[in-house]
Design an enzyme around this catalytic site. Structure first.
Site, short mmCIF file in Angstrom:
data_model
loop_
_atom_site.label_atom_id
_atom_site.label_comp_id
_atom_site.label_asym_id
_atom_site.label_seq_id
_atom_site.Cartn_x
_atom_site.Cartn_y
_atom_site.Cartn_z
N GLY A 10 0.62 -1.47 0.09
CA GLY A 10 -0.04 -0.44 0.45
C GLY A 10 1.12 0.68 0.51
N GLY A 12 -0.26 4.54 0.14
CA GLY A 12 -1.59 5.15 0.34
C GLY A 12 -0.36 6.37 1.60
N ALA A 14 -0.77 5.66 5.18
CA ALA A 14 -0.66 4.90 6.14
C ALA A 14 1.12 4.35 5.83
CB ALA A 14 -1.36 3.60 6.05
N GLY A 15 0.82 3.59 4.68
CA GLY A 15 2.38 2.82 4.06
C GLY A 15 3.22 4.01 3.71
N PHE A 118 -15.33 21.48 11.49
CA PHE A 118 -15.04 20.09 10.80
C PHE A 118 -16.54 19.22 11.53
CE2 PHE A 118 -14.13 16.96 7.14
CZ PHE A 118 -13.21 18.72 6.36
N GLN A 231 -19.54 3.92 6.69
CA GLN A 231 -19.71 5.20 6.86
C GLN A 231 -20.33 5.18 5.43
OE1 GLN A 231 -16.73 8.42 7.43
NE2 GLN A 231 -18.17 8.54 9.24
N HIS A 233 -20.79 9.08 3.53
CA HIS A 233 -20.68 10.61 3.38
C HIS A 233 -22.18 10.84 3.32
CE1 HIS A 233 -19.18 14.21 2.79
NE2 HIS A 233 -17.92 13.94 3.20
N LEU A 243 -17.57 12.91 -4.36
CA LEU A 243 -17.57 13.61 -3.31
C LEU A 243 -17.63 14.75 -2.69
CD1 LEU A 243 -17.35 12.98 0.34
CD2 LEU A 243 -15.04 13.12 0.12
N GLU A 246 -16.67 17.20 3.31
CA GLU A 246 -17.53 17.80 5.01
C GLU A 246 -16.99 19.57 4.92
OE1 GLU A 246 -18.51 15.16 8.03
OE2 GLU A 246 -17.39 16.90 8.57
N ARG A 277 -21.35 12.99 10.45
CA ARG A 277 -22.09 12.00 9.42
C ARG A 277 -22.92 11.02 9.54
NH1 ARG A 277 -15.84 11.81 6.47
NH2 ARG A 277 -15.59 13.56 6.45
N HIS A 348 -18.62 5.46 2.14
CA HIS A 348 -17.71 6.57 1.90
C HIS A 348 -15.96 5.55 2.97
CE1 HIS A 348 -14.78 10.09 1.98
NE2 HIS A 348 -14.86 9.96 3.19
N GLU A 378 -6.71 2.57 6.29
CA GLU A 378 -8.45 2.25 6.28
C GLU A 378 -8.83 1.10 6.63
OE1 GLU A 378 -9.94 4.59 3.76
OE2 GLU A 378 -11.74 3.10 4.40
N ARG A 389 -17.23 7.29 12.26
CA ARG A 389 -15.42 8.24 12.05
C ARG A 389 -16.14 9.82 12.00
NH1 ARG A 389 -12.17 10.56 8.26
NH2 ARG A 389 -13.54 9.45 5.89
N SER A 394 -9.45 10.78 9.73
CA SER A 394 -8.86 9.46 8.76
C SER A 394 -7.27 9.45 8.45
CB SER A 394 -10.13 9.00 7.81
OG SER A 394 -9.22 7.74 7.04
N LEU A 395 -7.41 10.68 7.93
CA LEU A 395 -5.73 11.68 7.65
C LEU A 395 -5.45 11.12 8.58
CD1 LEU A 395 -6.42 14.11 5.22
CD2 LEU A 395 -5.49 11.09 4.10
C1 FAD Z 1 -13.14 11.58 -1.98
C2 FAD Z 1 -12.81 11.18 -0.12
C3 FAD Z 1 -11.88 12.64 0.13
C4 FAD Z 1 -11.51 11.89 1.85
N1 FAD Z 1 -10.82 13.00 1.75
C5 FAD Z 1 -11.29 13.27 3.42
C6 FAD Z 1 -10.02 14.03 4.30
O1 FAD Z 1 -10.37 15.41 3.52
N2 FAD Z 1 -9.75 13.82 6.36
C7 FAD Z 1 -9.81 12.77 6.07
O2 FAD Z 1 -9.14 12.53 7.63
N3 FAD Z 1 -9.88 11.54 5.48
C8 FAD Z 1 -10.35 11.75 4.24
N4 FAD Z 1 -10.86 10.70 3.82
C9 FAD Z 1 -10.97 9.48 4.11
C10 FAD Z 1 -8.82 9.49 3.85
O3 FAD Z 1 -8.73 9.71 2.88
C11 FAD Z 1 -8.46 8.00 3.37
O4 FAD Z 1 -9.31 6.59 4.56
C12 FAD Z 1 -7.62 7.97 3.51
O5 FAD Z 1 -5.91 8.16 3.00
C13 FAD Z 1 -7.08 5.96 3.49
O6 FAD Z 1 -5.17 5.78 3.93
P1 FAD Z 1 -4.58 4.57 3.48
O7 FAD Z 1 -2.84 4.99 3.18
O8 FAD Z 1 -5.21 3.39 4.40
O9 FAD Z 1 -5.09 4.42 1.48
P2 FAD Z 1 -5.89 4.49 0.42
O10 FAD Z 1 -4.78 5.15 0.00
O11 FAD Z 1 -6.04 3.81 0.30
O12 FAD Z 1 -3.46 3.77 -0.30
C14 FAD Z 1 -4.11 1.92 -1.01
C15 FAD Z 1 -2.83 1.60 -1.16
O13 FAD Z 1 -2.85 0.48 -1.15
C16 FAD Z 1 -2.45 -0.46 -2.25
N5 FAD Z 1 -3.47 -1.83 -2.74
C17 FAD Z 1 -4.35 -2.14 -2.30
N6 FAD Z 1 -5.04 -3.33 -2.80
C18 FAD Z 1 -3.47 -4.04 -2.89
C19 FAD Z 1 -3.30 -5.04 -3.37
N7 FAD Z 1 -4.34 -6.08 -3.62
N8 FAD Z 1 -1.90 -5.32 -4.30
C20 FAD Z 1 -0.91 -4.14 -4.39
N9 FAD Z 1 -1.63 -2.86 -3.61
C21 FAD Z 1 -2.89 -2.79 -3.12
C22 FAD Z 1 -3.07 0.36 -3.20
O14 FAD Z 1 -2.58 0.64 -4.76
C23 FAD Z 1 -3.06 2.04 -2.51
O15 FAD Z 1 -1.67 2.42 -2.57
C24 FAD Z 1 -11.23 11.15 2.50
C25 FAD Z 1 -11.66 10.16 0.81
C26 FAD Z 1 -12.16 10.34 -0.15
C27 FAD Z 1 -12.77 9.27 -0.85
#
Ligand code: FAD
Length: 575
Positions: A10, A12, A14-15, A118, A231, A233, A243, A246, A277, A348, A378, A389, A394-395
């Site tokens: 991952g 994103g 977190a990773g 928020f 959740q 939204h 989205l 908010e 929410r 969401h 997430e 939440r 979440s960020l």
């Molecule tokens: C439109 C939108 C707006 C948002 N706005 C906010 C905000 O303003 N504030 C807030 O706190 N939260 C917000 N959130 C929530 C927040 O963005 C997410 O919960 C958070 O970014 C998730 O991050 P993550 O690192 O857990 O995963 P992600 O960012 O979803 O990353 C997941 C990673 O895993 C990889 N992956 C998945 N499956 C596999 C696989 N099988 N093999 C290899 N790689 C894989 C993907 O390629 C990706 O790199 C929002 C969410 C959305 C959808």
């Protein structure tokens, strides 16, 4: 066989945050981040509104205790309060650390980081970069991967995690570009695969949010926690479901029904549009049900309500929420400075996930841990969000628990050994799986099956739920899962076969959907985002506990785990 000291699945928030933390304290560790998308296309990049932290830049009466209370109340008292305390205490540090990495936050006139209101937060504490906060943060974190020499495998699909005898040993991966399959072993494996919004037909999530990490954990026999809490939204743009942040309500926008009434007065007279929410999504759904929704021609009885920004004025709209204006303009043909936006709830965020402790170690049961396996973001459930939440938490969770999990991995590494893996066996199994998909000549195309699955979950396990509706859904879902196992591909090639990836993703969707429905059926109460019309009240006597769902092809088994209470006694939730 490829090998690393640490593999993080991952790219994103977190990773990447975890990778940076490990690299900072163990500069010699061989760290790899692997993602099925390019890391900067992870869903985190789409985050808009902001990240909560009690910097006290606009309100010096704020405190981490107030942030913790808002989070626990928002969670309908299901959050683990030790995890919430860590989250809120660490928040200012991680945000300042991001600023030092170069994240371009929006500023106050005196140069300090700006903070906005928020939903569910009692103080203005959400830091932001206009309405592109995720973009600003993720780009800096990904830049830092390069700086620290982290290996990035981009566009590699992880097919499974290898867990043997309670120890994580590595992963099996499929290279999307070439069709090559590899086993990678590691001393520590971390899952940071994000959410599963694509289980539903209307979602704010990207196409890659298919819950792969959750399914991989479940298929290793590990439990998934609190999967009933999805959740919705309140303000997904109609009809696309993307989205509208908010932040728009944080900046002062109103929700109005077809009569122009600000209906939140009925549901949350104090917090109004800035209620949490779950409450706001239910309010919109009830307005629509009562015939006070709007149709595209403006008449009553339609499927959406209005989000009205007009009184903010064009200048403020363009300065604070330009991306939301642009989305409404591009996707709904609405100029939000002149007309209200059409919105309705959209799937969401996943409050539940892979159960972890505050070091990010994956639980194997209510009181056991999986050796060398970690998770954050997430896809994980350290349970800071409980049953609902709050926006901008979440960020924050990704960054705080990405960091803490990275720290834990760095601490544990000296005691973790490179495992032995029967590479040939795992390669054989993976090749058989892929070849079976490529060879099948009869069956349905993926699109039709996936659409039915998404429609089924949206119809049978949405904002409001009942036993009868969910049981009907389960019967339909079982039939859809059978069909999902017999799909046929149009593309049988090796190079860039995205249809093959979709065929593997649909397996994830079926596992996740089943655990959601089974978990939701057993929780006979209403709490946070889980709203049962047949059990309309919260029942702390019976259900102040976490759900653990164990998936197997034979079905889903449910057990429970206690909630870590602490500073705040459960009370009735009013806004
Ligand atoms: C439109 C939108 C707006 C948002 N706005 C906010 C905000 O303003 N504030 C807030 O706190 N939260 C917000 N959130 C929530 C927040 O963005 C997410 O919960 C958070 O970014 C998730 O991050 P993550 O690192 O857990 O995963 P992600 O960012 O979803 O990353 C997941 C990673 O895993 C990889 N992956 C998945 N499956 C596999 C696989 N099988 N093999 C290899 N790689 C894989 C993907 O390629 C990706 O790199 C929002 C969410 C959305 C959808």
């Amino acid at each position: 066989m490829l090998e690393h000291d640490v593999i993080i699945v991952g790219g994103g928030l977190a990773g990447t945050r975890a990778a940076v933390e490990i690299a900072r304290s163990q500069p010699d560790a061989k760290i790899a981040v692997i993602a099925k998308t390019h890391p900067i296309r992870s869903h985190s990049v789409a985050a808009q509104g902001g990240i909560a932290a009690t910097l006290k830049n606009v309100d010096d009466t704020d405190s981490w205790e107030a942030h913790a209370f808002d989070t626990v109340k928002g969670s309908d008292y299901l959050a683990d309060q030790d995890a919430v305390a860590l989250l809120t205490q660490e928040a200012p540090n991680v945000v300042i650390d991001l600023e030092h990495m170069g994240v371009l936050f929006s500023r106050l006139d005196d140069g300090r980081i700006a903070q906005r209101a928020f939903g569910g937060h009692s103080h203005r504490r959400t830091c932001y970069a206009a309405d592109k906060t995720g973009h600003a943060i993720l780009h800096e974190l990904v830049n830092n991967l390069k700086r620290y020499g982290v290996t990035v495998y981009e566009e590699w699909y992880v097919m499974r995690t290898i867990v043997e005898g309670g120890t994580a040993k590595g992963i099996v991966v499929y290279h999307i570009e070439t069709g090559e399959i590899k086993v990678i072993r590691a001393r520590a494996v971390m899952l940071a695969t994000g959410g599963y919004g694509r289980v539903f037909n209307t979602t704010s999530n990207d196409y890659a949010s298919t819950g792969d990490g959750l399914a991989m954990a479940a298929q290793c026999g590990l439990p998934l926690e609190d999967m009933e809490f999805v959740q919705f939204h309140p303000t997904g743009l109609y009809p696309a479901g993307v989205l509208i942040s908010e932040a728009v309500r944080g900046e002062g926008a109103y929700l109005r029904n077809v009569h122009g009434d600000r209906f939140m007065e009925t549901y949350a007279p104090n917090q109004m549009e800035l209620a949490p929410r779950d409450i706001t999504s239910r309010a919109i759904t009830l307005e629509v049900r009562a015939g006070r929704g709007v149709k595209l021609d403006g008449s009553a009885g339609g499927p959406f309500v209005h989000l009205d920004l007009r009184h903010l004025g064009r200048e403020k709209i363009m300065e604070r929420v330009p991306f939301c204006w642009e989305e409404a303009h591009r996707l709904a043909g609405v100029d939000a400075a002149e007309e209200p936006m059409p919105v309705r709830p959209t799937a969401h965020y996943s409050m539940g996930g892979i159960p972890v402790n505050t070091r990010g170690q994956v639980r194997s049961s209510a009181d056991g841990l999986t050796h060398a396996l970690y998770a954050a973001g997430e896809c994980a459930c350290v349970s800071v969000h409980g049953a609902n939440r709050l926006g901008s938490n979440s960020l924050l969770e990704c960054v705080v628990y990405g960091k803490l999990t990275g720290q834990a991995i760095a601490e544990d590494l000296p005691t973790l050994k490179q495992p032995d893996i029967d590479e040939a066996k795992y390669l054989r199994e993976a090749n058989v799986r892929v070849q079976a998909l490529l060879d099948r000549r009869d069956g349905e195309r993926i699109d039709a099956v996936r659409q039915d699955l998404q429609d089924c979950m949206s119809e049978h396990c949405s904002v409001f739920r009942t036993d009868e509706v969910m049981r009907e859904g389960l019967t339909k879902l079982n039939a859809i899962c059978d069909r999902a196992g017999r799909t046929v591909l149009g593309d049988r090639g090796k190079l860039w076969n995205t249809e093959l990836i979709e065929a593997m993703e649909i397996e994830s969707l079926t596992v996740v959907a089943q655990t959601i429905l089974h978990s939701a059926l057993q929780r006979q109460e209403s709490r946070g985002a889980h709203s049962r019309e047949d059990f309309p009240t919260r029942d702390d006597g019976k259900f102040l506990k976490h759900t653990l769902a164990y998936y197997s092809p034979a079905g889903v088994e449910i057990t429970h785990m206690p909630v870590a209470l602490g500073m705040f006694e459960p009370k009735e939730r009013k806004y």
